[in-house]
Motif scaffolding. Structure first.
Motif, PDB file in Angstrom:
ATOM      1  N   UNK A   1       0.839  -1.208   0.000  1.00 11.70           N
ATOM      2  CA  UNK A   1       0.000   0.000   0.000  1.00 11.70           C
ATOM      3  C   UNK A   1       0.874   1.258   0.000  1.00 11.70           C
TER       4      UNK A   1
ATOM      5  N   UNK B   1       0.692   4.030  -2.784  1.00 14.20           N
ATOM      6  CA  UNK B   1       0.417   5.420  -2.394  1.00 14.20           C
ATOM      7  C   UNK B   1       1.549   6.347  -2.835  1.00 14.20           C
TER       8      UNK B   1
ATOM      9  N   UNK C   1       1.472   7.547  -6.304  1.00 17.24           N
ATOM     10  CA  UNK C   1       0.485   8.590  -6.611  1.00 17.24           C
ATOM     11  C   UNK C   1       1.064  10.002  -6.462  1.00 17.24           C
TER      12      UNK C   1
ATOM     13  N   UNK D   1      -1.406  13.948 -11.985  1.00 18.85           N
ATOM     14  CA  UNK D   1      -2.404  13.028 -12.522  1.00 18.85           C
ATOM     15  C   UNK D   1      -2.214  12.920 -14.036  1.00 18.85           C
TER      16      UNK D   1
ATOM     17  N   UNK E   1      -5.415  14.860 -15.824  1.00 14.44           N
ATOM     18  CA  UNK E   1      -5.719  16.260 -15.537  1.00 14.44           C
ATOM     19  C   UNK E   1      -4.465  17.102 -15.362  1.00 14.44           C
TER      20      UNK E   1
ATOM     21  N   UNK F   1      -0.032  16.085  -7.094  1.00 13.18           N
ATOM     22  CA  UNK F   1      -0.487  15.575  -5.795  1.00 13.18           C
ATOM     23  C   UNK F   1       0.728  15.371  -4.899  1.00 13.18           C
ATOM     24  N   UNK F   2       0.786  16.160  -3.858  1.00 15.69           N
ATOM     25  CA  UNK F   2       1.812  16.030  -2.807  1.00 15.69           C
ATOM     26  C   UNK F   2       3.244  16.103  -3.364  1.00 15.69           C
TER      27      UNK F   2
ATOM     28  N   UNK G   1      -1.601  12.489   2.028  1.00 14.86           N
ATOM     29  CA  UNK G   1      -2.068  12.250   0.656  1.00 14.86           C
ATOM     30  C   UNK G   1      -3.578  12.452   0.566  1.00 14.86           C
TER      31      UNK G   1
ATOM     32  N   UNK H   1      -4.322  16.206   0.966  1.00 13.05           N
ATOM     33  CA  UNK H   1      -3.855  16.992  -0.179  1.00 13.05           C
ATOM     34  C   UNK H   1      -4.796  16.852  -1.373  1.00 13.05           C
ATOM     35  N   UNK H   2      -5.398  15.664  -1.522  1.00  9.76           N
ATOM     36  CA  UNK H   2      -6.235  15.419  -2.702  1.00  9.76           C
ATOM     37  C   UNK H   2      -7.718  15.651  -2.440  1.00  9.76           C
TER      38      UNK H   2
ATOM     39  N   UNK I   1      -8.742  12.991 -10.213  1.00 10.07           N
ATOM     40  CA  UNK I   1      -7.411  13.187  -9.633  1.00 10.07           C
ATOM     41  C   UNK I   1      -7.296  12.522  -8.271  1.00 10.07           C
TER      42      UNK I   1
ATOM     43  N   UNK J   1      -9.394  10.000  -6.866  1.00 14.05           N
ATOM     44  CA  UNK J   1      -9.986   8.681  -6.603  1.00 14.05           C
ATOM     45  C   UNK J   1      -8.961   7.644  -6.162  1.00 14.05           C
ATOM     46  N   UNK J   2      -7.978   7.377  -7.039  1.00 13.56           N
ATOM     47  CA  UNK J   2      -7.024   6.317  -6.718  1.00 13.56           C
ATOM     48  C   UNK J   2      -6.109   6.667  -5.549  1.00 13.56           C
ATOM     49  N   UNK J   3      -5.581   7.906  -5.458  1.00  9.86           N
ATOM     50  CA  UNK J   3      -4.768   8.221  -4.276  1.00  9.86           C
ATOM     51  C   UNK J   3      -5.529   7.982  -2.968  1.00  9.86           C
TER      52      UNK J   3
ATOM     53  N   UNK K   1      -5.916   4.354  -2.134  1.00 11.81           N
ATOM     54  CA  UNK K   1      -4.677   3.781  -1.581  1.00 11.81           C
ATOM     55  C   UNK K   1      -4.456   4.282  -0.156  1.00 11.81           C
TER      56      UNK K   1
END
Lengths: 513, 169
Positions: free
Chosen positions: A171, A175, A178, A182, A185, A189-190, B38, B41-42, B49, B51-53, B56
């Motif tokens: 996991x 994670x 990610x 994206x 889009x 992210x982070x 995470x 942040x999302x 953008x 959904x998957x983060x 997880x």
């Protein structure tokens, strides 16, 4: 059939074999260095190929591919530092064998398996390239997403003894993957505003940190690499032992023909599907072999089947990636992308027509891949035996050089100092994970599979108009869903059965006591 | 004298237990913090953008909490189980070597942009050999300079890959 013979004629001359050998040896040298992937080795040869006839340039890259796919196993076995992602599967059983003083035997196994996997896949590719190309083109984002979910489910079979820690590891990998922009889009992210993270969380620095840097820090506590007496094992580097190592490797490989055949097939299929990557093939083969094995030697403690499964699928996948590259113009891997570039440089547009317009060159490449696989046996013998002597050098002298190589490997990936710092941070994570028994391999796999899962999922969702039923409207997709269901059910049942057997064994022992 | 020896052993054992508990909690804590970061942040992003983060992050946070509770139990009860892995035993038996190796690596990577790759590599190798117990000044010098020269020839000249660079060599 004529075009196959013409391809063989292109290959059957000293010039072609020379360039194939140059590529093989170059690939071997670069592939041994952690962080230097096959693509790097191939890219370094592209300038040399300009001016050469097309088939010679392609044969050189094919040689690099075969050489470096095998060579990554050498540091994985000797030092537990995989040369590439896939060879982390080889390290799981190869390194324990090296610690038992059987490093040459383990490298011998890897050599034979690589050779046989490449040759088996090569034969299948030559005979069925048209069919394989047809199959590859039917895999869209929906099918790719389901295949990666199958890969995750199968890979659950290689988790360590502590299931909770393995789940955290995978996991965490997913994670971490990610942390990027994206793919659809472009929203980050982070990433903390760091440009190097916009594209991806790079997995090469992660491998170097988790395996290479952490391993060298741990080895600093030891006086020697191997756990056997160094004086006894020092005599192993002699001609007599080299020969017995080859014989042992061949004999062992022929004791497990099903492992090699099955792994070669898995590798070929994974290689043919564009975008999956050859590294996943190693782990899927390893996991399936582990479940099927009736061996008394536990996996992860020097079981030869683990090495055979990983290495056979490795080189088979390399042959498989040639199919979508040449026949569809879709590179199956980064190295295949280099080959694609060479085709474009020579004014050839790859695609279904290339089989008719440049058939002999195409088949010379496929046959060249088979010959390169066969050449791994003698070349690997000559080049890997001296490398095995590395484990005789006390770690206090060697650690510094290997850490410097790790810095070079991390930097060379994208010419970025940030990747070196990232490798260092993963080194900290790696050392803590190793000390507390968290398996590192699931984290790496999460990093590799995460972006593939996300990209294909989002594409499929967009194509399907955000309609969940789209995922169940394809025949191939439904077959894959069924396979996924079977894998999950099989995993649960086999876990319950092995726990029941374990409890029965414990009770029987307690009764006897 | 014996009392002092006993006190020293007790504090050493206490130090080992603290280190082991810190190691025990490190990964779950890191995973928990990362998972929450995470998710947070999302949270304001569109569904594609985030959904998957978030898919997880949620199970990561849950499983990390379970492991943290387990390691917190060890702190409260002051019961630390024996070392689980050979690596844990090695690091507890030779903490200084590991700390030196880590510190020197951090210093090495930090000074590359200033001192230059080759100079810092040679210095790093020499220093690491010294702290890990290698004997012979000339031997260490020869190995560090020789290895650096080998790296230059192989990577700088033969393979010709770009190497990190700094103000000096």
């Amino acid at each position: 059939m004529d075009v196959v013979i013409q391809g063989a004629e292109l290959l059957a001359n000293w010039n072609s074999l020379l360039y194939l050998l140059i590529g093989l040896i170059s690939g071997f040298i670069v592939g041994c260095i952690p962080g230097f992937s096959t693509a790097v080795a191939a890219a370094l040869l592209v300038p040399l190929s300009i001016g050469l006839p097309l088939e010679l340039g392609l044969l050189m890259v094919v040689g690099v591919y075969a050489g470096s796919q095998f060579a990554g196993a050498v540091p994985a076995i000797l030092l537990n530092i995989p040369g590439d992602v896939g060879t982390a599967a080889t390290a799981m059983d190869g390194h324990p064998l090296a610690l038992q003083g059987k490093s040459l035997y383990a490298i011998g196994l890897a050599r034979i398996a690589s050779a046989m996997g490449g040759m088996i896949a090569g034969i299948i590719v030559v005979c069925t390239v048209g069919l394989l190309a047809d199959a590859a083109i039917r895999f869209g984002p929906r099918e790719m997403f389901i295949v990666t979910m199958c890969a995750l489910a199968v890979l659950a079979g290689i988790v360590g003894n502590n299931v909770t820690k393995s789940i955290v590891s995978v996991l965490l990998g997913l994670a971490l993957s990610m942390v990027s922009a994206n793919p659809q889009t472009g929203t980050t992210r982070l990433t903390l505003g760091i440009p190097e993270l916009f594209e991806e969380m790079p997995f090469i620095p992660a491998i170097i940190g988790l395996f290479g840097i952490a391993q060298m820090w741990m080895i600093a506590t030891r006086d020697k690499f191997e756990s056997v007496d160094m004086e006894k094992s020092a005599s192993r580097i002699t001609g007599r032992f080299l020969l017995s190592d080859i014989v042992d490797g061949i004999r062992t490989a022929f004791r497990y023909p099903m492992v090699i055949a099955r792994s070669s097939l898995i590798g070929l299929l994974m290689g043919v599907i564009p975008g999956i990557g050859t590294s996943v093939a190693n782990f899927i083969s390893y996991s399936i072999t582990k479940k099927q094995s009736k061996s008394e030697i536990p996996f992860g403690q020097g079981n030869p089947e683990g090495i055979l499964a990983s290495e056979a699928s490795d080189n088979a996948a390399a042959s498989g990636t040639l199919v979508p590259t040449m026949a569809l113009g879709v590179p199956g891997s980064a190295t295949a992308a280099v080959m694609l570039a060479m085709l474009y440089i020579n004014g050839i547009e790859p695609g279904p027509r290339v089989i008719t317009t440049h058939g002999p060159e195409l088949y010379s490449v496929f046959l060249g891949a088979m010959v390169a696989s066969a050449l791994i046996i003698p070349v690997g013998l000559l080049l890997s035996a001296p490398l095995a002597a590395i484990t005789k050098i006390p770690p206090r002298y060697l650690s510094g050089a290997i850490l410097a190589l790790c810095v070079i490997g991390a930097f060379a990936y994208r010419n970025s100092v940030f990747d070196v710092i990232l490798a260092l941070m993963f080194g900290f994570v790696g050392i803590v994970m190793r000390v507390k028994g968290y398996p590192v391999v699931p984290l790496i796999l999460g990093l590799v599979l995460g972006p593939i899962i996300e990209t294909n999922f989002l594409r499929a969702v967009a194509i399907g108009g955000y309609n969940i039923s789209y995922f169940f409207e394809s025949t191939i997709g439904n077959v894959l869903w069924s396979i996924l269901g079977c894998i999950i059910v099989y995993s649960i049942i086999s876990t319950l059965i092995s726990r029941k057997k374990f409890r029965q064994r414990v009770f029987n022992v307690e009764e006897k006591v | 004298m014996q009392y002092q020896k006993q006190q020293k052993e007790k504090s050493s054992q206490k130090g080992r237990n603290v280190t082991r508990i810190a190691f025990e909690a490190a990964i779950p804590l890191m995973s928990l913090v990362f998972g929450i970061a995470l998710f947070a942040n999302t949270s304001q992003m569109n569904i594609d953008t985030k959904l998957l983060p978030q898919l997880m992050a949620v199970p990561l946070v849950i499983v990390s909490l379970l492991l943290l509770v387990k390691s917190a139990g060890a702190v409260v009860t002051r019961k630390v189980s024996p070392p689980e892995t050979e690596d844990e035993k090695s690091i507890l038996d030779h903490p200084k070597k590991v700390i030196w190796a880590i510190s020197l690596t951090v210093i090495y990577i930090s000074i590359i942009p200033w001192v230059g790759f080759f100079s810092s590599t040679a210095l790093f190798m020499f220093a690491l050999m010294h702290v890990l117990g290698a004997k012979g000044f000339l031997r260490k010098l020869a190995i560090s300079v020789g290895s650096t020269a080998g790296i230059y020839v192989l990577f700088g000249l033969i393979i010709a890959v770009p190497l990190p660079h700094g103000y000096l060599i």
